[in-house]
Design a protein around this motif. Structure first.
Motif, PDB file in Angstrom:
ATOM      1  N   TRP B 354       0.793  -1.227   0.000  1.00 24.12           N
ATOM      2  CA  TRP B 354       0.000   0.000   0.000  1.00 24.12           C
ATOM      3  C   TRP B 354       0.820   1.268   0.000  1.00 24.12           C
ATOM      4  O   TRP B 354       0.375   2.308  -0.432  1.00 24.12           O
ATOM      5  N   GLN B 355       2.061   1.167   0.476  1.00 23.38           N
ATOM      6  CA  GLN B 355       2.786   2.416   0.675  1.00 23.38           C
ATOM      7  C   GLN B 355       3.224   3.023  -0.646  1.00 23.38           C
ATOM      8  O   GLN B 355       3.945   2.400  -1.418  1.00 23.38           O
ATOM      9  N   ASN B 356       2.797   4.243  -0.869  1.00 23.41           N
ATOM     10  CA  ASN B 356       3.181   4.943  -2.077  1.00 23.41           C
ATOM     11  C   ASN B 356       4.349   5.868  -1.753  1.00 23.41           C
ATOM     12  O   ASN B 356       4.165   6.991  -1.315  1.00 23.41           O
ATOM     13  N   THR B 357       5.558   5.341  -1.937  1.00 22.80           N
ATOM     14  CA  THR B 357       6.732   6.108  -1.518  1.00 22.80           C
ATOM     15  C   THR B 357       7.012   7.283  -2.454  1.00 22.80           C
ATOM     16  O   THR B 357       7.691   8.212  -2.081  1.00 22.80           O
ATOM     17  N   ALA B 358       6.450   7.216  -3.666  1.00 23.70           N
ATOM     18  CA  ALA B 358       6.688   8.298  -4.616  1.00 23.70           C
ATOM     19  C   ALA B 358       6.264   9.636  -4.030  1.00 23.70           C
ATOM     20  O   ALA B 358       6.954  10.643  -4.139  1.00 23.70           O
ATOM     21  N   PHE B 359       5.127   9.633  -3.361  1.00 23.70           N
ATOM     22  CA  PHE B 359       4.590  10.864  -2.790  1.00 23.70           C
ATOM     23  C   PHE B 359       5.513  11.381  -1.690  1.00 23.70           C
ATOM     24  O   PHE B 359       5.815  12.571  -1.612  1.00 23.70           O
ATOM     25  N   ILE B 360       5.971  10.451  -0.843  1.00 19.21           N
ATOM     26  CA  ILE B 360       6.863  10.846   0.261  1.00 19.21           C
ATOM     27  C   ILE B 360       8.156  11.432  -0.306  1.00 19.21           C
ATOM     28  O   ILE B 360       8.638  12.469   0.163  1.00 19.21           O
ATOM     29  N   GLU B 361       8.676  10.775  -1.334  1.00 25.32           N
ATOM     30  CA  GLU B 361       9.927  11.255  -1.941  1.00 25.32           C
ATOM     31  C   GLU B 361       9.735  12.624  -2.581  1.00 25.32           C
ATOM     32  O   GLU B 361      10.590  13.505  -2.468  1.00 25.32           O
ATOM     33  N   LYS B 362       8.591  12.785  -3.239  1.00 25.76           N
ATOM     34  CA  LYS B 362       8.305  14.044  -3.889  1.00 25.76           C
ATOM     35  C   LYS B 362       8.230  15.179  -2.848  1.00 25.76           C
ATOM     36  O   LYS B 362       8.794  16.260  -3.025  1.00 25.76           O
ATOM     37  N   THR B 363       7.548  14.884  -1.738  1.00 22.19           N
ATOM     38  CA  THR B 363       7.420  15.889  -0.679  1.00 22.19           C
ATOM     39  C   THR B 363       8.795  16.245  -0.122  1.00 22.19           C
ATOM     40  O   THR B 363       9.122  17.419   0.062  1.00 22.19           O
ATOM     41  N   ALA B 364       9.593  15.204   0.136  1.00 24.89           N
ATOM     42  CA  ALA B 364      10.923  15.432   0.704  1.00 24.89           C
ATOM     43  C   ALA B 364      11.761  16.292  -0.236  1.00 24.89           C
ATOM     44  O   ALA B 364      12.510  17.168   0.203  1.00 24.89           O
ATOM     45  N   ALA B 365      11.593  16.043  -1.552  1.00 27.57           N
ATOM     46  CA  ALA B 365      12.373  16.804  -2.525  1.00 27.57           C
ATOM     47  C   ALA B 365      11.983  18.282  -2.525  1.00 27.57           C
ATOM     48  O   ALA B 365      12.826  19.166  -2.643  1.00 27.57           O
ATOM     49  N   ILE B 366      10.690  18.523  -2.357  1.00 28.35           N
ATOM     50  CA  ILE B 366      10.226  19.919  -2.361  1.00 28.35           C
ATOM     51  C   ILE B 366      10.616  20.630  -1.064  1.00 28.35           C
ATOM     52  O   ILE B 366      11.151  21.733  -1.067  1.00 28.35           O
ATOM     53  N   VAL B 367      10.353  19.960   0.044  1.00 29.12           N
ATOM     54  CA  VAL B 367      10.551  20.592   1.359  1.00 29.12           C
ATOM     55  C   VAL B 367      12.026  20.610   1.742  1.00 29.12           C
ATOM     56  O   VAL B 367      12.565  21.621   2.187  1.00 29.12           O
ATOM     57  N   GLY B 368      12.684  19.474   1.517  1.00 26.88           N
ATOM     58  CA  GLY B 368      14.091  19.362   1.874  1.00 26.88           C
ATOM     59  C   GLY B 368      14.318  19.708   3.329  1.00 26.88           C
ATOM     60  O   GLY B 368      13.527  19.322   4.193  1.00 26.88           O
TER      61      GLY B 368
END
Lengths: 347, 635
Positions: B354-368
């Motif tokens: 179920w875990q959609n890591t793409a979203f987490i990675e995308k957020t991390a990339a934006i927020v840093g």
């Protein structure tokens, strides 16, 4: 959060404040916002992590290796190095009356102010109401005399010295106990340099001291004994009296010394210096001669002050009888030995 | 959002917040009397209605506390009018003594109690589940899942209340109250009201047993009505592998998780909107279809326990079930639920990735690492900072391990570094004072620690007075600091008895805490939190005295001062004097004093004023050991 640093303020708190051996000299107060002196006690206002920290270097209760030797460890003999030893007293009977013994300290201090040896004197006042004695700044003879007499209690008066230095005052004279003279000597060597400090203090008048009482416990003791109102004079008359006398406006009360001994500050047990060996001039009693003082002149600054006061006619001196000097040396030796033993026991 | 009461929106969709939907629902039901006490996440309900009161013939008030609010609303009901009280979950505790008795006396005009619970305690001291009060008081409970449903359910709650002649509890949660969505609105009624109390029909709980029986009968009627309620529905196959029973916001999470995992043909969701009493027949029908049942709800296992008890009663009629939920450990016991959590729960049960890591990675990339770490903090210029600094100083001088007994409000943050960690206990409104009444009587057993009690002006009126009177009555040694910032600041500047205006804007004589203390025979003084040293001396002096003493720390909330023309100074730092990390300072202003207007310039190793945030109260100049912080009068 426990501070990890053991060389800064944390060391003072652990080894001195929490260990209950603070002698309330006040040296750590007034150089930063982290300590304060309130009602005769040194209190921790906040935790600090700054290093190197002066508080850990200047505290006379922390074992410390100064960059140049401090000579109150016995190297200078039983009563330290001195140029001259005499018996002295104020020429003014009024001052003698208002003072503990011969009024020598008040006279030297007032003279130093009057003749410009110093601009301000750091003294210990008498407290007020329920407030314990504390440091104060005197500018003239009247202010000096309002502080005359022994408190037998530590006062944190060096905090006032630090504040005066911080406020840019120069040419200060400090009147204090041997532990306070030691703290000042340490300040001159501490890092980062308190650049003004060494320049600002130009005269140190030391007071002989066997021990000091815990001001809070003393206040509680007096309250319990029903002694109310401001105390005019505390005194421990010479043996064989073995008593502690307290003079108020209502009269004089006397307690056996054994009742007062438990009130002695724990930290005094480690002290090896009875005669203020790091002062410019050190003053104490002369046993059996109530209106005279023993004076040890230790530096040129001390000598020129005393000579000026004699020339001025405000101070009279006499030779200190040899048996008195020997007696003083024996007492000082005894204190040094007790201090060494206490230090050895605790380490 | 006053658009919502315009006639042109009738029958149309409009974007509304959950709390506005509740307000709109009550207006559509024609309720004319509203009372509450502010508290997140409930405050916007009363605020919205207060705004509406400028154009509609309704009455709205902030009461001194929640109990008074419900009592006042009950009066309108007794006089035959529709009325509503709203509050956060903690408020229902305050109401509870009245509520359990009111449930016996019954009501006349439709009366609804709205509780906005706070799963996870986002802005609360607890995450209590106020649904349990429906169980305790024996009254119907409604749980909307969406803003639209909140509108319809609130409107219907008044009908239900009138049908069974008893109060109805409606439960929202933070997410629902603060979610915005497009809502379809119906007509507003004409708000005709003719309040009349019929002396022949009194409202009381006697005879108790008879009234208790009547209350239970009313509950049965509600249960029967619930069987066909449109607020309860089922989605899924006739015989699912797993039956999910849920209510409120949790339904959204479960629904979303089922969809994302593609479990629509394997799971069935029974969404209940009427959760007490249970719609027994409906629940029974669905229990029969499936042997595995998962409960999804926030905070307490309320549905879970009630359905399990009901299933035990049904016994062989439905057969043995495998129940999963909070008790089994499948669903977290505490904290807020989310679609993610439900994805985890269902993913595990159905062995689905179920875990959609793409979203987490995308957020991390934006927020840093651009998101600065934040802690709870008083606003720049907040007088509470000055008050706690003075308290800290006085307690340190006193040196007897003194501490602060805290209370509810902005000043609860005294628990944290922003308040120098001075506060050592926080519980309910007014409890700090009550607790201190106890400390104040421990001296005879050798207790020698000074205790300073703090309370805000609004909290004092809410629940502080009984404690203060108790201290006077029993001569307890308490030192009470009333942190009077002339506002109910934490919840958004609602008027209170000390502010001089009511919610509807009428002028009123402000209640003067000083006069109040004098009338009680308690000694009272006033200090200025911005004069920290003098305030500390005053606090220290009062600490050495006995009996009940009050010190009012008076200074308006910095935000109000800002609105009224601002504070007097522009602040500067003399960098030549600033010692920074060195001995003698150790970053005292940014590390200890911690006003957000003071920032640390890492590169220079010096303190700096954040000119955007600094409001110019000037008190930091008094704490700098070097005198490096300078005040300049604003032109």
């Amino acid at each position: 959060m426990e501070l990890q640093h053991q060389e800064g303020q944390a060391k003072v708190i652990a080894h001195v404040i929490d260990a209950g051996i603070c002698v309330r000299c006040g040296a750590c107060v007034g150089i930063c916002p982290y300590f304060d002196c309130f009602n005769g006690k040194i209190v921790v206002m906040e935790r600090c992590y700054a290093e190197p920290s002066r508080c850990a270097q200047i505290c006379p209760r922390i074992a410390y290796e100064p960059t140049s030797p401090i000579k109150n460890d016995g190297a200078g003999g039983e009563i330290g190095e001195y140029l001259k030893v005499v018996m002295a007293r104020s020429s003014d009977p009024g001052i003698r009356n208002a003072s503990q013994y011969g009024g020598t300290v008040s006279t030297l201090c007032a003279h130093a102010l009057e003749k410009g040896f110093i601009e301000s004197a750091i003294l210990t006042d008498r407290g007020e109401g329920s407030r314990a004695p504390g440091g104060c700044v005197a500018k003239d003879q009247t202010e000096v005399l309002s502080c005359a007499g022994s408190r037998y209690a530590a006062s944190g008066s060096l905090s006032e010295m630090n504040r005066a230095v911080g406020a840019g005052q120069k040419n200060l004279g400090v009147i204090g106990l041997p532990c306070q003279m030691e703290a000042i000597a340490r300040m001159e060597r501490a890092e980062p340099k308190e650049s003004l400090m060494a320049e600002s203090v130009v005269l140190k008048i030391g007071l002989f001291c066997t021990w000091a009482l815990d001001s809070e416990q003393l206040a509680a003791f007096l309250k319990e004994k029903g002694v109310v109102g401001p105390v005019r004079k505390f005194d421990i008359p010479p043996p064989p009296a073995d008593e502690f006398s307290v003079e108020t406006d209502k009269g004089r009360e006397v307690f056996p010394l054994s009742e007062v001994r438990p009130l002695i500050q724990k930290g005094c047990a480690f002290c090896q210096d009875m005669t203020a060996e790091l002062a410019d001039i050190a003053v104490g009693t002369v046993e059996g001669r109530e209106d005279w003082n023993t004076v040890l002149v230790r530096t040129d600054a001390g000598l020129s002050l005393m000579e000026s006061a004699i020339a001025d006619g405000s101070l009279e001196i006499d030779e200190l009888p040899m048996d008195h000097l020997n007696h003083l040396k024996a007492a000082a030796k005894g204190k040094r030995q007790r201090g060494k033993q206490a230090g050895a026991r605790s380490s | 959002m006053m658009e919502m009461i315009r006639e042109e929106w009738e029958g149309k969709e409009i974007l509304l917040q959950g709390n506005e939907a509740i307000a709109r629902g009550a207006l559509e039901a024609g309720a004319i009397f509203y009372a509450g006490y502010p508290g997140n996440p409930s405050s916007e309900i009363i605020e919205t209605l207060a705004e509406a009161s400028r154009e509609l013939p309704i009455y709205v008030e902030w009461s001194t506390n929640e109990k008074v609010a419900l009592e006042a609303a009950a009066a309108a009901s007794f006089a035959g009018c529709r009325a509503m009280a709203s509050m956060k979950q903690n408020g229902v505790n305050v109401v509870s003594d009245f509520l359990t008795n009111l449930a016996l006396s019954g009501t006349k005009g439709g009366l609804v109690l709205v509780t906005c619970d706070d799963p996870g305690g986002i802005s609360s001291t607890n995450e209590e589940d106020a649904r349990l009060f429906a169980h305790l008081a024996g009254i119907p409970l409604l749980e909307p899942a969406t803003p639209q449903e909140a509108l319809h359910m609130t409107r219907w709650a008044f009908e239900l209340s009138e049908k069974i002649q008893n109060i109805v509890l409606l439960r929202s949660v933070s997410r629902l109250s603060h979610t915005r969505s497009n809502l379809r609105m119906d007509k507003l009624p004409d708000f005709k009201a003719a309040p009349y109390f019929d002396p022949k029909v009194p409202f009381h709980a006697f005879p108790v047993v008879e009234k208790d029986l009547a209350r239970r009968e009313k509950l049965k009627i509600a249960g029967a009505l619930f069987e066909n309620s449109p607020f309860n529905f089922y989605n899924g196959p006739v015989s699912p592998e797993l039956l999910i029973i849920c209510s409120g916001c949790a339904w959204n999470y479960a629904d979303e998780a089922v969809e994302i995992l593609g479990l629509q043909n394997r799971t069935g969701i029974l969404k209940l909107g009427t959760t007490w009493p249970l719609p027994n027949e409906l629940v029974k029908k669905h229990l029969k279809t499936c042997d595995r049942v998962l409960f999804v709800e926030e905070i307490e296992p309320f549905l879970e326990n009630n359905v399990k008890a009901f299933a035990a009663d049904l016994g062989k009629a439905i057969g043995l079930k495998e129940f999963m939920g909070k008790a089994s450990g499948h669903v977290p016991l505490c904290g807020e639920l989310s679609p993610d959590i439900l994805l985890g729960v269902l993913g595990k049960l159905f062995d689905k990735q179920w875990q959609n890591t793409a979203f987490i990675e995308k957020t991390a990339a934006i927020v840093g690492d651009r998101l600065p770490p934040r802690e709870f903090g008083f606003c720049p210029g907040c007088p509470h900072r000055g008050s706690y600094y003075a308290i800290k100083t006085a307690l340190a001088w006193d040196n007897r391990n003194g501490f602060v007994s805290g209370d509810i409000g902005c000043y609860s943050l005294g628990l944290f570094p922003t308040g120098f960690n001075q506060v050592k206990s926080v519980h309910a409104m007014g409890s700090g004072l009550g607790i201190s009444c106890g400390y104040g009587k421990l001296e005879k057993f050798g207790f020698d620690q000074p205790v300073i009690t703090v309370i805000g002006d609004s909290t004092l009126f809410h629940a502080g007075l009984p404690g203060l009177i108790n201290a006077r009555f029993n001569n307890a040694d308490i030192l009470l600091l009333i942190l009077d910032n002339s506002a109910t600041a934490m919840t958004g500047f609602q008027p209170h008895p000390g502010t001089g205006t009511t919610l509807m804007g009428d002028k009123t004589d402000p209640v003067d805490p000083e006069a109040l203390c004098r009338a009680l025979g308690v000694s009272v003084e006033v200090a200025d939190p911005y004069d920290m040293k003098e305030a500390a001396r005053t606090i220290y002096r009062l600490m050495q005295q006995a009996g009940p003493r009050v010190l009012i720390m008076r200074r308006k909330c910095a935000l109000i001062q800002g609105r009224e023309g601002g504070l007097p100074y522009i602040m500067h730092i003399n960098r030549d004097l600033c010692l920074g990390e060195s001995c003698g300072c150790g970053r005292y202003c940014t590390r200890i004093f911690r006003c957000p207007g003071l920032i640390w310039d890492k590169t220079a190793g010096k303190a700096q004023i954040d000119e955007v945030i600094c409001v110019g109260c000037g008190i930091c100049a008094d704490i700098c050991p070097q005198g490096a912080i300078l005040r300049e009068e604003k032109a």
